[in-house]
Design an enzyme around this catalytic site. Structure first.
Site, mmCIF file in Angstrom:
data_model
loop_
_atom_site.group_PDB
_atom_site.id
_atom_site.type_symbol
_atom_site.label_atom_id
_atom_site.label_comp_id
_atom_site.label_asym_id
_atom_site.label_seq_id
_atom_site.Cartn_x
_atom_site.Cartn_y
_atom_site.Cartn_z
ATOM 1 N N LYS A 235 8.454 -36.038 20.660
ATOM 2 C CA LYS A 235 8.055 -34.629 20.626
ATOM 3 C C LYS A 235 7.878 -34.143 22.061
ATOM 4 C CE LYS A 235 5.104 -32.623 17.141
ATOM 5 N NZ LYS A 235 3.739 -32.638 16.615
HETATM 6 C C1 E4P Z 1 3.099 -30.108 14.362
HETATM 7 O O1 E4P Z 1 3.909 -30.936 14.671
HETATM 8 C C2 E4P Z 1 1.716 -30.054 14.848
HETATM 9 O O2 E4P Z 1 1.219 -31.367 14.880
HETATM 10 C C3 E4P Z 1 0.787 -29.287 13.943
HETATM 11 O O3 E4P Z 1 1.473 -28.756 12.829
HETATM 12 C C4 E4P Z 1 -0.087 -28.307 14.631
HETATM 13 O O4 E4P Z 1 -0.919 -27.703 13.680
HETATM 14 P P1 E4P Z 1 -2.257 -26.913 14.047
HETATM 15 O O5 E4P Z 1 -1.879 -25.559 14.528
HETATM 16 O O6 E4P Z 1 -3.006 -26.855 12.755
HETATM 17 O O7 E4P Z 1 -2.955 -27.726 15.103
#
Ligand code: E4P
Length: 214
Positions: free
Chosen positions: A83
């Site tokens: 990522k």
């Molecule tokens: C996605 O890959 C992220 O880990 C996640 O969806 C972020 O979500 P949040 O906005 O609830 O922190």
């Protein structure tokens, strides 16, 4: 449509996997920090629990450190996906990593322009954060529709992971738009199952069952 679980919690991953609906896992530094375990060991454990892709995020913000971290994370397991936050250097890093066969998920995507760039450089996945867009008073799901249209116009292969999911409606709307994947917190997976009319129906059937002569 694939379901990923958005957590680094082993118990949640195991439990959701038992439902038979988990196709992969997404983590991020905030989710990993909650577990109070060493990052690499935790990621190793997670990759052993699921067959599908497990996203692990780099911390570096320049291409060189992103690539270095990515190569090291990729060694944890074959199903690790790297990522990278959607900044200029990540685009450079994605090109290098793709050429090495390392899978990438470009994250923290908040605009169609960013998603277009992720696809241009050949990212395997893009993660638009719809809940965080909703929080600002705009409609996160409109972004999914835009990205879907752009990717289909040109046949881009980058898969859309609907991220920052906060409720069951987000999942249903993502499915209606034909998003490839939704990454869903455990609590929302549980909410997806429940319906009060199902519970009321079960109660009535069980009561009536008692009235059947033995
Ligand atoms: C996605 O890959 C992220 O880990 C996640 O969806 C972020 O979500 P949040 O906005 O609830 O922190």
């Amino acid at each position: 449509m694939k379901f990923f679980i958005d957590t680094a919690n082993v118990k949640e991953i195991k439990e959701a996997s038992e439902f038979g609906i988990v196709d992969g896992v997404t983590t991020n530094p905030s989710l990993i920090a909650r577990e109070n375990k060493k990052s690499d060991a935790l990621l190793k454990e997670i990759t052993s629990l699921v067959r599908g892709p497990v996203s692990a995020e780099v911390i570096g913000l320049d291409a060189e450190s992103m690539v270095k971290e990515a190569r090291s994370l990729a060694k944890i397991s074959d199903n690790i996906v790297i990522k990278l936050p959607l900044v200029k250097d990540a685009l450079k890093a994605v090109s290098i990593l793709s050429a090495e066969g390392i899978k990438t998920n470009v994250t923290l995507c908040f605009s169609a322009a960013q998603a277009l760039l992720a696809a241009k450089v050949g990212a395997d996945y893009v993660s638009p954060f719809i809940g965080r867009i909703d929080d600002t008073g705009s409609c996160g799901m409109d972004l999914i529709a835009d990205i879907k249209k752009i990717y289909s116009n040109y046949g881009f292969k980058t898969r859309i992971i609907v991220a920052s999911v906060r409720n069951p409606l987000h999942v249903v709307d993502a499915a209606k738009l034909g998003a490839d994947i939704a990454t869903i917190p455990f609590s929302v997976i549980e909410q997806l199952v429940r319906h009060p009319l199902t519970d009321i129906g079960i109660k009535k059937f069980l009561e009536d069952h008692k009235k059947i002569p033995k």
